[in-house]
Design an enzyme around this catalytic site. Structure first.
Site, short mmCIF file in Angstrom:
data_model
loop_
_atom_site.label_atom_id
_atom_site.label_comp_id
_atom_site.label_asym_id
_atom_site.label_seq_id
_atom_site.Cartn_x
_atom_site.Cartn_y
_atom_site.Cartn_z
N GLU A 103 107.89 42.12 117.71
CA GLU A 103 106.69 42.15 116.89
C GLU A 103 106.46 43.57 116.37
O GLU A 103 106.22 44.48 117.15
CB GLU A 103 105.50 41.68 117.72
CG GLU A 103 104.25 41.39 116.90
CD GLU A 103 103.10 40.87 117.75
OE1 GLU A 103 102.91 41.38 118.87
OE2 GLU A 103 102.38 39.97 117.29
N GLY A 112 88.05 48.04 130.25
CA GLY A 112 88.86 46.81 130.26
C GLY A 112 89.29 46.43 131.66
O GLY A 112 89.19 45.28 132.09
N GLU A 138 95.41 34.40 123.74
CA GLU A 138 96.01 34.29 122.41
C GLU A 138 96.78 35.57 122.19
O GLU A 138 96.18 36.64 122.07
CB GLU A 138 94.91 34.06 121.37
CG GLU A 138 95.43 33.49 120.07
CD GLU A 138 95.58 34.55 119.00
OE1 GLU A 138 94.56 34.99 118.45
OE2 GLU A 138 96.72 34.94 118.72
N LYS A 146 84.18 42.76 125.61
CA LYS A 146 84.57 44.14 125.33
C LYS A 146 85.47 44.17 124.10
O LYS A 146 86.54 43.56 124.09
CB LYS A 146 85.35 44.73 126.51
CG LYS A 146 85.57 46.23 126.36
CD LYS A 146 86.60 46.80 127.31
CE LYS A 146 87.97 46.96 126.67
NZ LYS A 146 88.04 47.86 125.52
N LYS A 194 87.59 52.38 126.95
CA LYS A 194 89.06 52.28 126.93
C LYS A 194 89.55 51.07 127.74
O LYS A 194 88.90 50.63 128.69
CB LYS A 194 89.67 53.55 127.51
CG LYS A 194 89.45 54.79 126.65
CD LYS A 194 90.38 55.92 127.05
CE LYS A 194 89.73 56.82 128.07
NZ LYS A 194 90.53 58.05 128.27
#
Lengths: 78, 493
Positions: B389, B216, B254, B180, B211
């Site tokens: 971040e 997901g 990751e 996905k 979405k």
């Protein structure tokens, strides 16, 4: 839309200013994964927010309640 | 130049070798973040669609796992050739959907992708199992077998390249996948699906779109996977790891980063200035391993910073489809709002804006999510802008005295994904690279992410390594065949 701990983060982040609200309080609701894909409550739990109820109340007052900045916002599906 | 339109008006998902819409007919729309123009629609998958994709993958698995390494390698090479033959179209679709410049997608994203398929084609032809005599009459064989059907979720920052990172090793290992893309940038994978469907048996690769909270989550909840693979944020990484743990299946992750880009006085000067730009301006800074903390030795700090500011101010921010654009738009307004919020936070914390620090407008950029290349100075490593971040073209610049200080500061982070040391002293390069707790340390370069060098994180930056044959271990299981060559009883019973 009333914002509660069960509100999907995806439904909130499109409101102009909402992302800023989150970031100012140490929570990033968007990332390279897109909007966090679960509820607001779950995001605040992962981020170990000290007072999630206060966070949610502030977010709802600013963006969620009728007449707030979030009413009728434009959302583009991305 | 007017915006080109190489993509289809609408796309379908690829399930079991067929193009299908969502079970309830719902679609989502993709827009170009550089100008807000509508690009294409694609399905918003239902739970039934994801279930069908998993079923199709299992239906394909029994045959696919028996395809010889020689034949699988040939198919991987064919996919690579077709990617190259369609490079320009794939690159433009990627640039328009993501906002990144065509010079990057055409010369980096897409070619990295095709090379991945070539690398893994070669890796599996060189694979060998193991055989050992435990004793004179007992033999132990070690074989690797494909793990089965895997679920994969990829982010919006490198949609095509991430698809290659995920699909190439899956195919090489003999597994089947349901993958996905991000709903923010689904188009390049859906376009790439045409190539995959041309080459592969039906059901080996299945693509569902939608979405994160829907498609997901349906993917994470599905009981049919033997492994999950995810690239994205650390926050969502927790969700993926938990979903895998509940099913007692492995996951590779990751995740995010806040990497240290470290410059010593003997750094190759011009290359080092470019290295700052590479570290934080490549892909508009939307890179998990971005060099977002720039550490500069005190002996060169003032001159180095001044040159970086000039270099940043020279960068052409523009429309992604124009060949001379160096930096395109951020992926959407929400990301831009996040970036601008962090600049404001940095200022409140005491940082100064050396350059940029605001939206890029003028010259037609007003309709898009453009940010100016930004450097923040007067930053302490403990500030939020140095720890969190930002995911944009914003780097903090921090002065350091010596190796120990910069190593301590570099390691003072919950992340450990990338980083770099710039010096001509090989001993210093190795000392620093070995001391920093991160999965990738570049020396005199940054953001090089080819196949053949393993990439992945320490700490909250993830689990597992990609872009290298070691990932095949994650997509296979070890089978031990233990053989007694003796026909005599043991005498125990």
């Amino acid at each position: 839309m009333k914002i509660t701990s069960e509100t999907p983060v995806e439904d909130i982040v499109g409101i102009p200013g909402a992302v800023q609200y989150f970031v100012e309080r140490g929570v990033s609701p968007v990332s390279c994964s897109g909007a966090f894909p679960r509820t607001l409550g779950r995001l605040l739990e992962i981020k170990e927010v000290a007072d999630p109820e206060l966070f949610i109340a502030g977010l709802d007052a600013a963006f969620g309640a009728p007449g707030g900045a979030g009413g009728g916002r434009e959302e583009r599906e991305r | 130049m007017n915006m080109p339109r190489p993509m289809d008006e609408s796309y379908k998902m690829l399930i079991g070798g067929k193009w299908v819409g969502a079970g309830d007919g719902k679609t989502l729309k993709s827009y170009c973040p550089a100008n807000g123009e509508y690009l294409a629609s694609f399905p918003d998958a239902t739970k039934g669609d994801v279930d069908a994709a998993v079923k199709a993958a299992w239906a394909a698995f029994d045959s696919w796992k028996r395809v010889s390494a020689q034949d699988r390698a040939a198919l991987l090479l064919k996919i690579a050739d077709l990617i190259d033959a369609n490079r320009d179209k794939l690159a433009m679709i990627e640039a328009l959907d993501n906002g990144k410049p065509i010079r990057e997608t055409a010369n980096i994203d897409v070619p990295l992708g095709s090379d991945h398929f070539r690398y893994f084609a070669g890796a599996i032809r060189a694979e060998e199992g193991e055989a050992v005599m435990i004793d004179d009459s007992t033999m132990s064989l070690i074989l690797r077998e494909p793990i089965g059907v895997v679920g994969q979720i990829i982010p919006w920052n490198f949609p095509f390249t991430m698809a290659a990172w995920k699909v190439a090793p899956v195919l090489a290992a003999g597994c089947c996948t349901v993958i996905k893309p991000s709903s923010t940038t689904s188009l390049s994978l859906l376009e790439f699906a045409k190539i995959l469907n041309e080459v592969l048996p039906p059901g080996v690769v299945n693509i569902v779109t939608g979405k994160g909270s829907q498609a997901g989550q349906f993917l994470l909840d599905n009981e049919g996977f033997r492994k999950l693979a995810f690239t994205g944020s650390t926050e969502v990484g927790y969700e993926v790891a938990e979903a895998a743990a509940k099913k007692l299946i492995p996951s590779t992750l990751e995740l995010g980063g806040k990497s240290a880009n470290i410059f010593f006085p003997d750094a190759p000067w011009d290359k080092a200035i470019e290295g700052v730009q590479l570290g934080i301006l490549f892909n508009q800074g939307q890179v998990c391993c971005a060099g977002s903390r720039v550490f500069v030795h005190e002996d060169i700090y003032d001159k180095f910073l001044a040159e970086c500011v000039k270099a940043f101010d020279r960068v052409k921010v523009g429309m992604p489809w124009e060949k001379d654009t160096v930096m395109g738009s951020q992926v959407d307004e929400r990301q831009l709002e996040k970036i601008l919020s962090y600049v404001a936070i940095g200022k409140k914390e005491g940082a100064k804006v050396a350059c940029g620090g605001e939206r890029a407008t003028g010259g037609g950029l007003e309709k898009g999510a453009f940010m100016k290349p930004t450097l923040l100075t007067e930053v302490k490593n403990g500030m939020r802008v140095a720890q969190e971040e930002i995911f944009g073209p914003v780097a903090v610049v921090i002065k350091f005295r010596d190796e120990k200080e910069v190593i301590d500061m570099a390691n003072d982070s919950e992340y450990g994904l990338g980083g770099a040391v710039w010096t001509k002293d090989i001993n210093r390069a190795f000392r620093v690279a070995r001391e920093i707790e991160t999965g990738r340390m570049w020396v005199n370069n940054y953001n090089s992410l080819p196949a053949h060098a393993p990439f992945g994180g320490y700490k909250k930056s993830g689990i597992g390594r990609e872009t290298h044959k070691v990932i095949l271990d994650h997509y296979t299981q070890m089978k031990n065949i233990y053989i007694s060559l003796s026909e005599a009883k043991l005498g125990l019973y």
